[in-house]
Design a protein around this motif. Structure first.
Motif, PDB file in Angstrom:
ATOM      1  N   PRO A  18       0.889  -1.120  -0.116  1.00  0.00           N
ATOM      2  CA  PRO A  18       0.004  -0.031   0.064  1.00  0.00           C
ATOM      3  C   PRO A  18       0.920   1.158   0.064  1.00  0.00           C
ATOM      4  O   PRO A  18       1.954   1.320   0.429  1.00  0.00           O
ATOM      5  CB  PRO A  18      -0.967  -0.051   1.256  1.00  0.00           C
ATOM      6  CG  PRO A  18       0.047  -0.989   2.093  1.00  0.00           C
ATOM      7  CD  PRO A  18       0.598  -2.025   1.281  1.00  0.00           C
ATOM      8  N   GLU A  22      -1.343   5.375   4.108  1.00  0.00           N
ATOM      9  CA  GLU A  22      -2.618   4.684   4.033  1.00  0.00           C
ATOM     10  C   GLU A  22      -2.637   4.033   5.335  1.00  0.00           C
ATOM     11  O   GLU A  22      -1.844   3.697   6.032  1.00  0.00           O
ATOM     12  CB  GLU A  22      -2.466   3.696   2.962  1.00  0.00           C
ATOM     13  CG  GLU A  22      -3.824   2.731   2.711  1.00  0.00           C
ATOM     14  CD  GLU A  22      -3.839   1.850   1.695  1.00  0.00           C
ATOM     15  OE1 GLU A  22      -4.171   0.798   1.815  1.00  0.00           O
ATOM     16  OE2 GLU A  22      -3.486   2.415   0.610  1.00  0.00           O
ATOM     17  N   THR A  23      -3.696   3.684   5.591  1.00  0.00           N
ATOM     18  CA  THR A  23      -4.175   3.167   7.140  1.00  0.00           C
ATOM     19  C   THR A  23      -3.514   1.775   7.114  1.00  0.00           C
ATOM     20  O   THR A  23      -3.416   0.902   6.330  1.00  0.00           O
ATOM     21  CB  THR A  23      -5.821   2.872   7.110  1.00  0.00           C
ATOM     22  OG1 THR A  23      -6.341   3.866   6.812  1.00  0.00           O
ATOM     23  CG2 THR A  23      -6.229   2.247   8.589  1.00  0.00           C
ATOM     24  N   SER A  24      -3.040   1.562   8.414  1.00  0.00           N
ATOM     25  CA  SER A  24      -2.188   0.310   8.734  1.00  0.00           C
ATOM     26  C   SER A  24      -2.968  -1.013   8.589  1.00  0.00           C
ATOM     27  O   SER A  24      -4.222  -0.943   8.601  1.00  0.00           O
ATOM     28  CB  SER A  24      -1.526   0.215   9.869  1.00  0.00           C
ATOM     29  OG  SER A  24      -2.611  -0.103  11.010  1.00  0.00           O
ATOM     30  N   ARG A  28      -7.177  -1.784   9.559  1.00  0.00           N
ATOM     31  CA  ARG A  28      -8.049  -2.160   8.438  1.00  0.00           C
ATOM     32  C   ARG A  28      -8.731  -3.268   8.746  1.00  0.00           C
ATOM     33  O   ARG A  28      -9.867  -3.662   9.013  1.00  0.00           O
ATOM     34  CB  ARG A  28      -7.437  -2.564   7.046  1.00  0.00           C
ATOM     35  CG  ARG A  28      -6.983  -1.044   6.385  1.00  0.00           C
ATOM     36  CD  ARG A  28      -6.774  -1.285   5.077  1.00  0.00           C
ATOM     37  NE  ARG A  28      -5.701  -2.436   4.797  1.00  0.00           N
ATOM     38  CZ  ARG A  28      -4.505  -2.249   4.766  1.00  0.00           C
ATOM     39  NH1 ARG A  28      -3.915  -1.049   4.883  1.00  0.00           N
ATOM     40  NH2 ARG A  28      -3.545  -3.480   4.360  1.00  0.00           N
TER      41      ARG A  28
END
Length: 66
Positions: A18, A22-24, A28
């Motif tokens: 990613p 971005e969100t880890s 997620r």
């Protein structure tokens, strides 16, 4: 010391990563309700436990705090 060799991890190593920021992965998984896909064994009030999809040894378990 023995060197660790885990050829089954090659799919993970070669997979697209990613973009930065971005969100880890663990965030997620925490926000998802699809526990089977993410190998989540249990969710509790303060943490969740899951199996590693690409473990170095069988049965590797991770406990992740929220």
């Amino acid at each position: 010391m023995d060197a660790l060799h885990a050829p089954w991890r090659i799919d993970y190593i070669l997979a697209p990563k990613p973009p930065p920021g971005e969100t880890s992965l663990f965030t997620r998984i925490a926000q998802s309700s699809d526990d089977e896909t993410h190998h989540v064994l249990t969710r509790e009030r303060t943490c969740y436990a899951l199996l590693n999809a690409f473990p170095y040894t069988g049965g590797h378990l991770m406990v992740v705090p929220y």
